[in-house]
Design a protein around this motif. Structure first.
Motif, PDB file in Angstrom:
ATOM      1  N   SER A 163       0.840  -1.194   0.000  1.00 31.25           N
ATOM      2  CA  SER A 163       0.000   0.000   0.000  1.00 31.25           C
ATOM      3  C   SER A 163       0.877   1.246   0.000  1.00 31.25           C
ATOM      4  CB  SER A 163      -0.912   0.021   1.231  1.00 31.25           C
ATOM      5  OG  SER A 163      -1.756  -1.111   1.248  1.00 31.25           O
ATOM      6  N   ALA A 164       0.610   2.140  -0.942  1.00 25.00           N
ATOM      7  CA  ALA A 164       1.312   3.412  -1.040  1.00 25.00           C
ATOM      8  C   ALA A 164       0.258   4.478  -1.311  1.00 25.00           C
ATOM      9  CB  ALA A 164       2.348   3.375  -2.151  1.00 25.00           C
ATOM     10  N   LYS A 165      -0.118   5.179  -0.253  1.00 23.19           N
ATOM     11  CA  LYS A 165      -1.261   6.101  -0.311  1.00 23.19           C
ATOM     12  C   LYS A 165      -2.499   5.335  -0.774  1.00 23.19           C
ATOM     13  CE  LYS A 165       0.495  10.739  -0.147  1.00 23.19           C
ATOM     14  NZ  LYS A 165       0.474  12.090  -0.725  1.00 23.19           N
ATOM     15  N   ARG A 166      -3.185   5.777  -1.829  1.00 25.16           N
ATOM     16  CA  ARG A 166      -4.413   5.098  -2.238  1.00 25.16           C
ATOM     17  C   ARG A 166      -4.158   4.038  -3.313  1.00 25.16           C
ATOM     18  NH1 ARG A 166      -6.679   7.647  -6.873  1.00 25.16           N
ATOM     19  NH2 ARG A 166      -5.577   9.530  -7.513  1.00 25.16           N
ATOM     20  N   TYR A 167      -2.901   3.719  -3.555  1.00 25.44           N
ATOM     21  CA  TYR A 167      -2.558   2.721  -4.567  1.00 25.44           C
ATOM     22  C   TYR A 167      -2.076   1.440  -3.888  1.00 25.44           C
ATOM     23  CZ  TYR A 167      -2.763   6.774  -7.607  1.00 25.44           C
ATOM     24  OH  TYR A 167      -3.186   7.900  -8.266  1.00 25.44           O
ATOM     25  N   SER A 168      -2.308   0.313  -4.548  1.00 23.72           N
ATOM     26  CA  SER A 168      -1.867  -0.964  -3.990  1.00 23.72           C
ATOM     27  C   SER A 168      -1.279  -1.845  -5.091  1.00 23.72           C
ATOM     28  CB  SER A 168      -3.024  -1.685  -3.294  1.00 23.72           C
ATOM     29  OG  SER A 168      -4.052  -1.998  -4.214  1.00 23.72           O
ATOM     30  N   PHE A 169      -0.436  -2.787  -4.678  1.00 26.40           N
ATOM     31  CA  PHE A 169       0.255  -3.694  -5.598  1.00 26.40           C
ATOM     32  C   PHE A 169       0.296  -5.072  -4.942  1.00 26.40           C
ATOM     33  CE2 PHE A 169       1.867   0.575  -5.806  1.00 26.40           C
ATOM     34  CZ  PHE A 169       2.036   0.862  -7.149  1.00 26.40           C
ATOM     35  N   ASN A 170       0.101  -6.114  -5.735  1.00 30.33           N
ATOM     36  CA  ASN A 170       0.223  -7.472  -5.205  1.00 30.33           C
ATOM     37  C   ASN A 170       1.225  -8.305  -6.006  1.00 30.33           C
ATOM     38  OD1 ASN A 170      -1.174  -8.052  -7.558  1.00 30.33           O
ATOM     39  ND2 ASN A 170      -3.130  -8.401  -6.523  1.00 30.33           N
ATOM     40  N   LYS A 215       5.745  11.237  -1.776  1.00 29.82           N
ATOM     41  CA  LYS A 215       6.870  12.118  -1.478  1.00 29.82           C
ATOM     42  C   LYS A 215       7.708  11.547  -0.339  1.00 29.82           C
ATOM     43  CE  LYS A 215       4.056  15.202   1.474  1.00 29.82           C
ATOM     44  NZ  LYS A 215       2.851  14.364   1.430  1.00 29.82           N
ATOM     45  N   TYR A 216       8.822  12.186  -0.095  1.00 26.83           N
ATOM     46  CA  TYR A 216       9.769  11.779   0.940  1.00 26.83           C
ATOM     47  C   TYR A 216       9.054  11.589   2.279  1.00 26.83           C
ATOM     48  CZ  TYR A 216      13.683  12.472   4.227  1.00 26.83           C
ATOM     49  OH  TYR A 216      14.586  12.352   5.251  1.00 26.83           O
ATOM     50  N   ARG A 217       9.320  10.450   2.922  1.00 24.12           N
ATOM     51  CA  ARG A 217       8.795  10.045   4.230  1.00 24.12           C
ATOM     52  C   ARG A 217       7.377   9.489   4.191  1.00 24.12           C
ATOM     53  NH1 ARG A 217      10.965  14.213   8.953  1.00 24.12           N
ATOM     54  NH2 ARG A 217      13.194  13.898   8.590  1.00 24.12           N
ATOM     55  N   ASP A 218       6.721   9.468   3.045  1.00 26.97           N
ATOM     56  CA  ASP A 218       5.399   8.835   2.982  1.00 26.97           C
ATOM     57  C   ASP A 218       5.519   7.346   3.289  1.00 26.97           C
ATOM     58  OD1 ASP A 218       3.986  11.102   2.416  1.00 26.97           O
ATOM     59  OD2 ASP A 218       3.746  10.694   0.274  1.00 26.97           O
ATOM     60  N   ASP A 219       4.473   6.790   3.907  1.00 26.20           N
ATOM     61  CA  ASP A 219       4.481   5.381   4.283  1.00 26.20           C
ATOM     62  C   ASP A 219       4.378   4.464   3.070  1.00 26.20           C
ATOM     63  OD1 ASP A 219       4.681   5.935   6.974  1.00 26.20           O
ATOM     64  OD2 ASP A 219       2.538   5.726   7.377  1.00 26.20           O
ATOM     65  N   ILE A 220       5.133   3.375   3.104  1.00 20.54           N
ATOM     66  CA  ILE A 220       4.980   2.239   2.196  1.00 20.54           C
ATOM     67  C   ILE A 220       4.772   1.023   3.097  1.00 20.54           C
ATOM     68  CG2 ILE A 220       6.001   0.836   0.371  1.00 20.54           C
ATOM     69  CD1 ILE A 220       5.653   3.646  -0.568  1.00 20.54           C
ATOM     70  N   ILE A 221       3.620   0.369   2.986  1.00 18.52           N
ATOM     71  CA  ILE A 221       3.270  -0.708   3.914  1.00 18.52           C
ATOM     72  C   ILE A 221       3.039  -2.004   3.148  1.00 18.52           C
ATOM     73  CG2 ILE A 221       1.586  -1.499   5.633  1.00 18.52           C
ATOM     74  CD1 ILE A 221       1.061   1.460   6.273  1.00 18.52           C
ATOM     75  N   ILE A 222       3.592  -3.088   3.660  1.00 17.55           N
ATOM     76  CA  ILE A 222       3.366  -4.417   3.083  1.00 17.55           C
ATOM     77  C   ILE A 222       2.615  -5.261   4.099  1.00 17.55           C
ATOM     78  CG2 ILE A 222       4.398  -6.480   2.085  1.00 17.55           C
ATOM     79  CD1 ILE A 222       6.850  -4.858   1.382  1.00 17.55           C
ATOM     80  N   ASP A 223       1.441  -5.722   3.727  1.00 20.74           N
ATOM     81  CA  ASP A 223       0.666  -6.646   4.558  1.00 20.74           C
ATOM     82  C   ASP A 223       0.772  -8.044   3.965  1.00 20.74           C
ATOM     83  OD1 ASP A 223      -0.943  -5.016   6.631  1.00 20.74           O
ATOM     84  OD2 ASP A 223      -1.251  -3.890   4.778  1.00 20.74           O
ATOM     85  N   PHE A 224       1.120  -9.013   4.793  1.00 27.27           N
ATOM     86  CA  PHE A 224       1.177 -10.401   4.351  1.00 27.27           C
ATOM     87  C   PHE A 224      -0.147 -11.072   4.692  1.00 27.27           C
ATOM     88  CE2 PHE A 224       5.582  -9.110   4.899  1.00 27.27           C
ATOM     89  CZ  PHE A 224       6.084  -9.441   3.648  1.00 27.27           C
ATOM     90  N   ILE A 225      -0.685 -11.805   3.724  1.00 30.15           N
ATOM     91  CA  ILE A 225      -2.090 -12.202   3.780  1.00 30.15           C
ATOM     92  C   ILE A 225      -2.314 -13.573   4.404  1.00 30.15           C
ATOM     93  CG2 ILE A 225      -4.127 -12.674   2.350  1.00 30.15           C
ATOM     94  CD1 ILE A 225      -2.936 -10.539   0.379  1.00 30.15           C
ATOM     95  N   ASN A 226      -1.551 -14.577   4.028  1.00 34.46           N
ATOM     96  CA  ASN A 226      -1.816 -15.916   4.546  1.00 34.46           C
ATOM     97  C   ASN A 226      -0.721 -16.369   5.496  1.00 34.46           C
ATOM     98  OD1 ASN A 226       0.187 -16.276   2.660  1.00 34.46           O
ATOM     99  ND2 ASN A 226      -1.178 -17.137   1.116  1.00 34.46           N
ATOM    100  N   GLU A 227      -0.784 -17.604   5.937  1.00 33.66           N
ATOM    101  CA  GLU A 227       0.186 -18.124   6.895  1.00 33.66           C
ATOM    102  C   GLU A 227       1.528 -18.383   6.212  1.00 33.66           C
ATOM    103  OE1 GLU A 227      -0.142 -18.524  10.210  1.00 33.66           O
ATOM    104  OE2 GLU A 227      -2.042 -17.462   9.905  1.00 33.66           O
TER     105      GLU A 227
END
Length: 286
Positions: free
Chosen positions: A202-209, A265-277
């Motif tokens: 997740s990067a702001k309102r965009y997502s990638f899998n 921009k600089y310092r914006d959050d980039i979050i990775i959520d892991f979905i399964n076990e």
């Protein structure tokens, strides 16, 4: 012949870079001076750390690296020289070396103490050059400073792992010349925490899998018509092995880059959520 690199936020319009090079040549006429960059965003320590980490290893061992970003001496911003990974670094103690020292521990660190003999508002010229030339002549670090064991670390440079939510929380540390957005999440961390699981970036309102290994992989079997993929967003582990959010064949003057098109921009959050076990780690015995 000594290799001395320069990494600064001086730009090239003013006299600063030329003065530093001239001072080095006055001391060491056979020195080989290499500009890593002088286009660091003013006072941007995180950007400096990223560039330094991904450039210094390309140079021969014993290369001396002068880093002139946010280098004005103060009680809270001392000057240090250190030997690390068979290279020498001369820099302010402001966290600039955090990305390197997170993986490799320094062999020796000293707090530079020649300031008593040198009064300067331009320490890169008047102090760092002296130290670099002294090291190049074979001088011992402890002659130009007292040995210390601690130095400042930048917490923001290091991504965090939220075990409860099974996620990596990183952030934007650098935006390159193409407008691509580089995070502080390494491929190594992604693999160690992810263990082969599905994920959502997740990067702001965009997502990638999906994370590509090459930019042109986004075209799939249609690589005979690459132009129609111009402007497509993608996630990739770049050549430095950090997670990057990019725009395929970005052009800041036409298509635009990820930083502008995605509003990152600089310092914006980039979050990775892991979905399964996590996949079990086992060995089949026969």
């Amino acid at each position: 012949m000594s290799f001395i690199t320069l990494t600064t936020d001086f730009g090239t319009k003013d006299h600063f870079v030329g003065a530093v090079k001239g001072a080095i040549y006055s001391e060491l006429s056979d020195a080989k001076i290499i500009d890593i960059t002088h286009e660091i965003s003013p006072f941007n320590i995180t950007e400096t750390a990223y560039i330094l980490k991904n450039s210094y290893k390309s140079f021969p061992e014993k290369t001396i690296h002068i880093i002139g970003v946010d280098s004005e001496l103060s009680e809270n911003n001392k000057h240090i020289a250190l030997e690390l990974d068979n290279h020498f670094f001369i820099c302010p103690d402001n966290g600039i070396i955090s990305m390197i020292t997170s993986e490799i521990k320094p062999t020796k660190i000293v707090e530079i103490n020649i300031h008593d003999r040198v009064e300067s508002s331009f320490p890169v010229l008047d102090v760092f050059v002296q130290v670099a030339c002294f090291i190049a002549r074979g001088g011992n670090l402890t002659v130009i400073g007292k040995e210390v064991t601690t130095f400042k670390k930048m917490v923001e440079i290091q991504p965090k792992v939220n075990q409860a939510k099974d996620q990596i929380i990183g952030g934007v540390v650098y935006i390159d010349n193409y407008g691509n957005v580089i995070s502080n999440i390494s491929k190594k961390m992604f693999q160690e925490i992810g263990k082969g699981r599905e994920f959502k970036i997740s990067a702001k309102r965009y997502s990638f899998n999906k994370i590509f290994t090459k930019y042109n992989e986004i075209t799939g079997k249609n690589n005979h018509d690459n132009n129609r993929f111009d402007g497509e967003k993608l996630a990739i582990f770049n050549s430095a092995q950090y997670l990057e959010i990019a725009i395929y064949r970005s052009n800041l003057e036409t298509v635009g880059g990820a930083s502008t098109l995605l509003g990152l921009k600089y310092r914006d959050d980039i979050i990775i959520d892991f979905i399964n076990e996590p996949k079990p780690d086992f060995t089949i015995l026969t």
